[in-house]
Design a protein around this motif. Structure first.
Motif, PDB file in Angstrom:
ATOM      1  N   GLU A 173      86.037  41.682  54.198  1.00  0.00           N
ATOM      2  CA  GLU A 173      84.778  42.312  53.790  1.00  0.00           C
ATOM      3  C   GLU A 173      85.040  43.374  52.740  1.00  0.00           C
TER       4      GLU A 173
ATOM      5  N   LEU B 192      70.352  47.631  51.114  1.00  0.00           N
ATOM      6  CA  LEU B 192      71.137  46.475  51.540  1.00  0.00           C
ATOM      7  C   LEU B 192      70.313  45.193  51.521  1.00  0.00           C
TER       8      LEU B 192
ATOM      9  N   SER C  67      74.579  39.424  50.189  1.00  0.00           N
ATOM     10  CA  SER C  67      75.875  39.637  50.828  1.00  0.00           C
ATOM     11  C   SER C  67      75.842  40.708  51.901  1.00  0.00           C
ATOM     12  N   PHE C  68      74.707  41.384  52.065  1.00  0.00           N
ATOM     13  CA  PHE C  68      74.618  42.500  53.001  1.00  0.00           C
ATOM     14  C   PHE C  68      73.540  42.271  54.067  1.00  0.00           C
TER      15      PHE C  68
ATOM     16  N   LEU D 107      72.319  41.035  57.850  1.00  0.00           N
ATOM     17  CA  LEU D 107      72.609  40.670  59.226  1.00  0.00           C
ATOM     18  C   LEU D 107      72.162  39.238  59.507  1.00  0.00           C
TER      19      LEU D 107
ATOM     20  N   TRP E  11      74.805  36.419  59.373  1.00  0.00           N
ATOM     21  CA  TRP E  11      75.695  36.333  60.535  1.00  0.00           C
ATOM     22  C   TRP E  11      74.992  35.611  61.692  1.00  0.00           C
TER      23      TRP E  11
ATOM     24  N   LYS F 223      78.789  47.172  61.212  1.00  0.00           N
ATOM     25  CA  LYS F 223      78.601  46.727  59.830  1.00  0.00           C
ATOM     26  C   LYS F 223      77.429  47.466  59.194  1.00  0.00           C
TER      27      LYS F 223
ATOM     28  N   TRP G 162      74.830  46.306  57.389  1.00  0.00           N
ATOM     29  CA  TRP G 162      74.067  45.130  57.006  1.00  0.00           C
ATOM     30  C   TRP G 162      72.584  45.413  57.174  1.00  0.00           C
TER      31      TRP G 162
END
Length: 754
Positions: free
Chosen positions: A445, A620, A625-626, A628, A631, A676, A678
């Motif tokens: 990361e 974000l 790329s940022f 949540l 994921w 993170k 995110w």
């Protein structure tokens, strides 16, 4: 020290007889087709006589607009291709995506022959826990991009953990264990690395479904095949000795002990049962495991990862006992594969240094008498090297590794000087048994430059010149021959300050206190494992860097369409905000602790802090790329999509994904370790925690109460347990997507917080 010819079937490490035996370039040609389809016939690969990893690059005289790359190994050819693309073509492949297809047409000529040679035979990649923090939920599309990135940068020894549980389950079934006994041992999908390490057993989110085990086995075949095609030697799993609690019932005479407790987990979830390697049953399991694995993947590698004491102390510190453990381990590997090489992480010698005295280290490593039968990863070489205190691991081959990132945390930090000079010092030291360089970050990361420079140093016989390196790196990252001076100046500032951290006590990704459970004490200026100490002046580093990058986008609007530039602008501005958060937090403490302030004063000071957190979330959300949601979507995809989705399985996967980011355990055993920054996590989780904390302080101020950390901790734990059981959505449209314009949001935030 010479590697034996039989290290690998393809002789990747030893490069044996590759000058005689032609290389198979099908995998590299497929890489070109994937990444540069418009030039699929523009590269010719040829075998080159010689040992080591060498390549030469020339124009192809018989074919116009074509490049010939000759090499002694597939890995060298991949690196040669990368050298051409970056040095001549000024394009690159990044974690944010590949830009290789943007090389000009026709292919730029090679004015003068280019040659390169690796200074070490091994270039390693991965930490065991990366398979939990980064790639846990990846499909093969995401793996494809990473594997191409790895091959092009010259990595030839990557870890390959996917599919391990399938083989292990088959071994346990063969030994007579029932499926229920096996399932009680296995952990959740993104916690399996610590199950493999023997840190934890079982799960707190429901038993691991066999569907997950089988799907990962299918994925592993794709990954390993691709690694081999690209000239990489996969480091395969092996039987470690960690077994279900029921094994002693089936084998009452076997030598079985329980390991130590890990990170205050309940004993039902730790103290993992360990079959000692000098017991004949260990060898039986090992032979079964490797035989089944070889049947599944073929004879693709003889290098096996095996870690027995990762943050777990041995049952005994007796020198003979330690010697017998390792002797039994290597004997079991060699019985199953006569050419086996044991690869282990050297983290234990640092993390448990009180136990691992010099004589114990020597006894343990000494159990492996053949020096070519073991490779040690010096896991944290850039800050806490162990090779120098262990006499080069008592002669065992070892790899200089960069750890840098813990828990896939996000914070700008690095030491470019150490990454270029440190490996060279170790390699040239008297009696050095260093055989490689590699990356062992816990999570992949951000901070890409610190990882790139180490991999590039592996191909340079002298330390890279940092200023020149950074200038070239920025030029191809932003894909312009004449990168605006503002952008170059931003990176000149960052490379000489943020990425020039020489304090080993704070050399790791800087963890923001914004992500930690709110408290009145213990938050700021931490050093060591998860430093919160910011080792630079924000006002003379990230602030001007963010302003310069924004100015560069104004003077050259082309930059606004480059994903890497946009990522960097968000990343640097993100760092500015989390550093400013420290000031607001300290102000909140001062206001609360003052006898002359009111509850409204506390609320006012706290509202500024929460306002910044929400501004960070807004920032974000402007970059994919940022998020949540990425994921969570990656996790849920394994349960199927649309009407075919298994709703309960998807919820199980999302629970595991959320728990790792937050509580990391049923009751916050290593709370916020894998935090993170995110979008979504910041706004939904951290913002609400800080708001609860501020209200708690204001209530105490109003009622004359006494601060009790246990009270607020319980409230926040309850909130975390509620949050991890939520579900974001069930379709991609519901849970993904960016919001807002990066450049406008950054402009506003610099006015507010600059």
């Amino acid at each position: 020290m010479k590697w034996p010819q039989s290290v690998l079937s393809a002789c990747t490490l030893a490069h044996c007889a590759q000058g005689v035996q032609a290389l198979n370039f099908t995998g590299l040609q497929s890489l070109v087709q994937r990444q540069i389809p418009q030039h699929s016939d523009g590269f010719i690969f040829k075998s080159l006589d010689g040992s080591g990893d060498k390549y030469t690059i020339v124009d192809t005289p018989e074919k116009v607009h074509s490049i010939t790359i000759s090499c002694t190994s597939l890995s060298a050819c991949a690196r040669g291709l990368y050298t051409y693309l970056t040095d001549v073509g000024n394009v690159d492949i990044w974690w944010t995506g590949s830009r290789l297809n943007q090389i000009q047409s026709p292919l730029p000529p090679v004015e003068k022959s280019i040659s390169g040679e690796a200074i070490v035979p091994l270039r390693y990649h991965f930490n065991t826990v990366t398979f939990g923090y980064t790639t846990a939920f990846w499909n093969f599309d995401k793996w494809t991009n990473l594997l191409d990135w790895m091959a092009l940068r010259g990595i030839n020894l990557p870890l390959a953990w996917n599919g391990y549980e399938h083989i292990l389950v088959e071994v346990f079934r063969e030994a007579g264990l029932s499926d229920s006994e096996i399932e009680e041992f296995l952990s959740g999908p993104d916690f399996l690395p610590w199950n493999r390490f023997g840190n934890i057993q079982g799960s707190w989110g429901g038993q691991l479904p066999m569907q997950w085990v089988e799907d990962q086995f299918t994925l592993s075949k794709q990954i390993i095949q691709r690694m081999v095609e690209l000239g990489m030697t996969p480091v395969l799993p092996s039987f470690t000795g960690f077994v279900p609690r029921a094994l002693p019932i089936h084998y009452p005479n076997a030598s079985i002990v329980n390991g130590s407790q890990w990170e205050n987990f309940d004993t039902s979830l730790t103290n993992v049962t360990f079959l000692e390697p000098f017991d004949p049953l260990f060898s039986t399991f090992q032979e079964s495991f490797i035989r089944k694995q070889m049947t599944a993947y073929g004879n693709v590698s003889h290098v096996y990862t095996l870690d027995q004491y990762n943050e777990n102390d041995p049952f005994s510190g007796n020198l003979t006992y330690l010697h017998d453990i390792s002797a039994g381990t290597i004997a079991s590997l060699r019985a199953a594969d006569p050419d086996a090489i044991w690869l282990m992480q050297g983290w234990l010698f640092f993390s448990s240094s009180a136990f691992w005295t010099m004589d114990r280290i020597e006894s343990y490593l000494g159990g492996v008498e053949d020096p070519n039968a073991m490779i040690v990863l010096d896991l944290y070489s850039e800050a806490q090297p162990q090779w120098n205190r262990t006499q080069n691991y008592f002669g065992k081959p070892w790899i200089w590794c960069e750890l840098h990132d813990f828990g896939q945390n996000m914070g700008l930090e690095g030491n470019l000087d150490e990454l270029t000079n440190g490996p060279m010092t170790a390699l040239n030291s008297p009696g050095s048994s260093m055989k490689g360089m590699g990356l062992t970050m816990e999570g992949q990361e951000g901070n890409e430059i610190v990882y790139d420079i180490l991999l590039d140093q592996a191909w340079s016989s002298s330390p890279l010149k940092i200023a020149d390196y950074v200038k070239s790196w920025v030029s191809r990252r932003y894909r312009t021959t004449h990168t605006p001076a503002d952008a170059q100046n931003a990176w000149r500032i960052l490379s000489t300050t943020v990425y020039n951290n020489k304090d080993p006590n704070s050399q790791a990704t800087i963890k923001s206190i914004l992500e930690l459970r709110p408290s009145l004490t213990g938050m700021v200026n931490r050093t060591g494992h998860h430093p919160t100490l910011v080792p630079y002046d924000t006002n003379t580093t990230v602030l001007p860097a963010a302003k310069l990058l924004l100015q560069a986008s104004n003077s050259n609007p082309h930059l606004r369409h480059i994903p890497e530039f946009k990522y960097d602008l968000v990343d640097v501005t993100r760092q500015l905000l989390v550093n400013r958060f420290i000031d607001l937090y300290l102000n909140l403490l001062n206001v609360y602790n003052s006898s002359s302030t009111s509850p409204n004063d506390v609320s006012s000071a706290g509202s500024q802090l929460v306002h910044l957190v929400n501004d960070l979330d807004r920032l974000l959300y402007t970059d994919e790329s940022f998020l949540l949601s990425t994921w969570i979507l990656d996790a849920r995809q394994w349960a199927g999509n649309g009407s075919q989705a298994n709703a309960s399985y998807a919820a199980y996967l999302e629970f595991n994904a959320r728990n790792q980011l937050t509580l990391w355990g049923p009751d916050g055993e290593i709370n916020d370790y894998a935090s993170k920054q995110w979008a979504g996590l910041v706004g939904e989780y951290y913002s609400q925690r800080w708001d609860m904390f501020v209200k708690y302080l204001a209530d105490l101020k109003a009622n004359g109460g006494v601060y009790n950390d246990t009270v607020i901790s319980k409230q926040l734990l309850s909130f975390g347990q509620d949050w991890q059981n939520r579900t974001w959505g069930v379709t991609e449209d519901e849970i993904s997507g960016t919001k807002g314009d990066t450049f406008e949001v950054v402009r506003e935030l610099l006015q507010t917080w600059g």
